[in-house]
Design an enzyme around this catalytic site. Sequence first.
Site, PDB file in Angstrom:
ATOM      1  CB  SER A  33      61.831 -14.523 -18.720  1.00  0.00           C
ATOM      2  OG  SER A  33      63.229 -14.606 -18.903  1.00  0.00           O
ATOM      3  CG  HIS A  92      61.131 -18.891 -18.567  1.00  0.00           C
ATOM      4  ND1 HIS A  92      60.705 -20.099 -19.080  1.00  0.00           N
ATOM      5  CD2 HIS A  92      62.021 -18.399 -19.473  1.00  0.00           C
ATOM      6  CE1 HIS A  92      61.299 -20.325 -20.250  1.00  0.00           C
ATOM      7  NE2 HIS A  92      62.111 -19.305 -20.504  1.00  0.00           N
ATOM      8  CG  ASP A 148      65.289 -17.432 -20.512  1.00  0.00           C
ATOM      9  OD1 ASP A 148      64.837 -18.391 -21.173  1.00  0.00           O
ATOM     10  OD2 ASP A 148      64.612 -16.447 -20.183  1.00  0.00           O
ATOM     11  CG  MET A 150      70.815 -17.712 -23.023  1.00  0.00           C
ATOM     12  SD  MET A 150      70.604 -16.053 -23.669  1.00  0.00           S
ATOM     13  CE  MET A 150      68.844 -15.835 -23.473  1.00  0.00           C
ATOM     14  CG  HIS A 165      64.378 -21.908 -22.289  1.00  0.00           C
ATOM     15  ND1 HIS A 165      64.016 -20.745 -22.944  1.00  0.00           N
ATOM     16  CD2 HIS A 165      64.760 -22.777 -23.267  1.00  0.00           C
ATOM     17  CE1 HIS A 165      64.172 -20.899 -24.247  1.00  0.00           C
ATOM     18  NE2 HIS A 165      64.641 -22.126 -24.469  1.00  0.00           N
ATOM     19  CG  MET A 202      67.948 -21.096 -25.042  1.00  0.00           C
ATOM     20  SD  MET A 202      67.436 -19.388 -24.828  1.00  0.00           S
ATOM     21  CE  MET A 202      67.201 -19.381 -23.061  1.00  0.00           C
ATOM     22  CG  MET A 262      62.177 -21.041 -28.574  1.00  0.00           C
ATOM     23  SD  MET A 262      62.090 -20.326 -26.923  1.00  0.00           S
ATOM     24  CE  MET A 262      62.676 -18.645 -27.219  1.00  0.00           C
ATOM     25  CG  ASP A 319      60.615 -18.045 -23.904  1.00  0.00           C
ATOM     26  OD1 ASP A 319      60.544 -16.826 -23.672  1.00  0.00           O
ATOM     27  OD2 ASP A 319      61.604 -18.758 -23.587  1.00  0.00           O
ATOM     28  N   GLY A 327      59.237 -11.697 -20.250  1.00  0.00           N
ATOM     29  CA  GLY A 327      60.417 -11.115 -19.620  1.00  0.00           C
ATOM     30  C   GLY A 327      60.340  -9.608 -19.577  1.00  0.00           C
TER      31      GLY A 327
HETATM   32  C1  DX5 Z   1      64.824 -15.641 -25.138  1.00  0.00           C
HETATM   33  C2  DX5 Z   1      64.413 -16.239 -23.820  1.00  0.00           C
HETATM   34  C3  DX5 Z   1      63.177 -15.648 -23.267  1.00  0.00           C
HETATM   35  C4  DX5 Z   1      63.258 -14.179 -22.982  1.00  0.00           C
HETATM   36  C5  DX5 Z   1      61.918 -13.617 -23.370  1.00  0.00           C
HETATM   37  O1  DX5 Z   1      65.855 -16.372 -25.656  1.00  0.00           O
HETATM   38  O2  DX5 Z   1      64.209 -17.634 -23.938  1.00  0.00           O
HETATM   39  O3  DX5 Z   1      62.695 -16.365 -22.140  1.00  0.00           O
HETATM   40  O4  DX5 Z   1      63.512 -13.856 -21.636  1.00  0.00           O
HETATM   41  O5  DX5 Z   1      61.989 -12.251 -23.284  1.00  0.00           O
HETATM   42  P1  DX5 Z   1      60.805 -11.310 -23.768  1.00  0.00           P
HETATM   43  O6  DX5 Z   1      59.583 -11.716 -22.989  1.00  0.00           O
HETATM   44  O7  DX5 Z   1      61.312  -9.961 -23.429  1.00  0.00           O
HETATM   45  O8  DX5 Z   1      60.642 -11.547 -25.244  1.00  0.00           O
HETATM   46 ZN    ZN Z   2      63.163 -18.740 -22.260  1.00  0.00          ZN
END
Ligand code: DX5
Ligand code: ZN
Length: 215
Positions: A7, A32, A34, A36, A65, A67, A136, A174, A196
């Site tokens: 990520s 990946h 993310d 948001m 992804h 969000m 998740m 994830d 990530g």
């Molecule tokens: C969280 C994201 C993840 C995040 C995971 O909302 O969707 O993709 O980057 O991070 P780690 O691997 O650090 O939990």
């Molecule tokens: Zn994610």
Amino acid sequence: MAIVSPSLLSCDFANIQRDVEMLNQSEADWLHIDVMDGVFVPNISFGLPVVKAMAKHAKKTMDVHLMIQNPDQYILDFKNAGADMLTVHYEACTHLHRTIQSIKQAGMKAGVALNPHTPVFLLKDILQDLDLVLIMSVNPGFGGQSFIEHSIEKVKELKAMISDQNTHTLIEVDGGVNLETGSRLINAGADALVAGSFVFNSESPSQTIQALKQL
Ligand code: DX5
Ligand code: ZN
């Protein structure tokens, strides 16, 4: 061997090109991404121009992804920004079937993400249309949170649903993924692991990716 999707939320945003090139050279399968919006989740990451900049250097599948509320409005924009796979949240889509068809019509693989409280059985009547389900294993919004143990049971339940319905849906997980949780997720039936902070906070991200590939 699982698909590994590091990520970029945990990359160095002042050196995105350098980090994407590191992932190109690594054993990572997907990138990946993310996105948001500060509404669906209590954090803002980055939007379309940054995704486009990542895609300019990426030589691997762009696993995006979302969000965000109202993802339907941006499906074509993400396709144009370089997304190969687009995952929307079950909790953000009133007309999920229509959203999934629009993603496919735009020429992308379609995924649905489930928050930790959303049961897997709610996907029963849409599973045959999905290329991917993203479980998740933390509440979405931030990297570096700890793994929610119940996610293992959700992966097992989803795996059973997929084999019952005989679909080709991939299971991606994830949040809080490291070597220990990753190995248990693979045993439970996960096909793809997102990581990530475990990758980017390690001394050698490419060796950490290699270790995840060897699970
Ligand atoms: C969280 C994201 C993840 C995040 C995971 O909302 O969707 O993709 O980057 O991070 P780690 O691997 O650090 O939990
Ligand atoms: Zn994610």
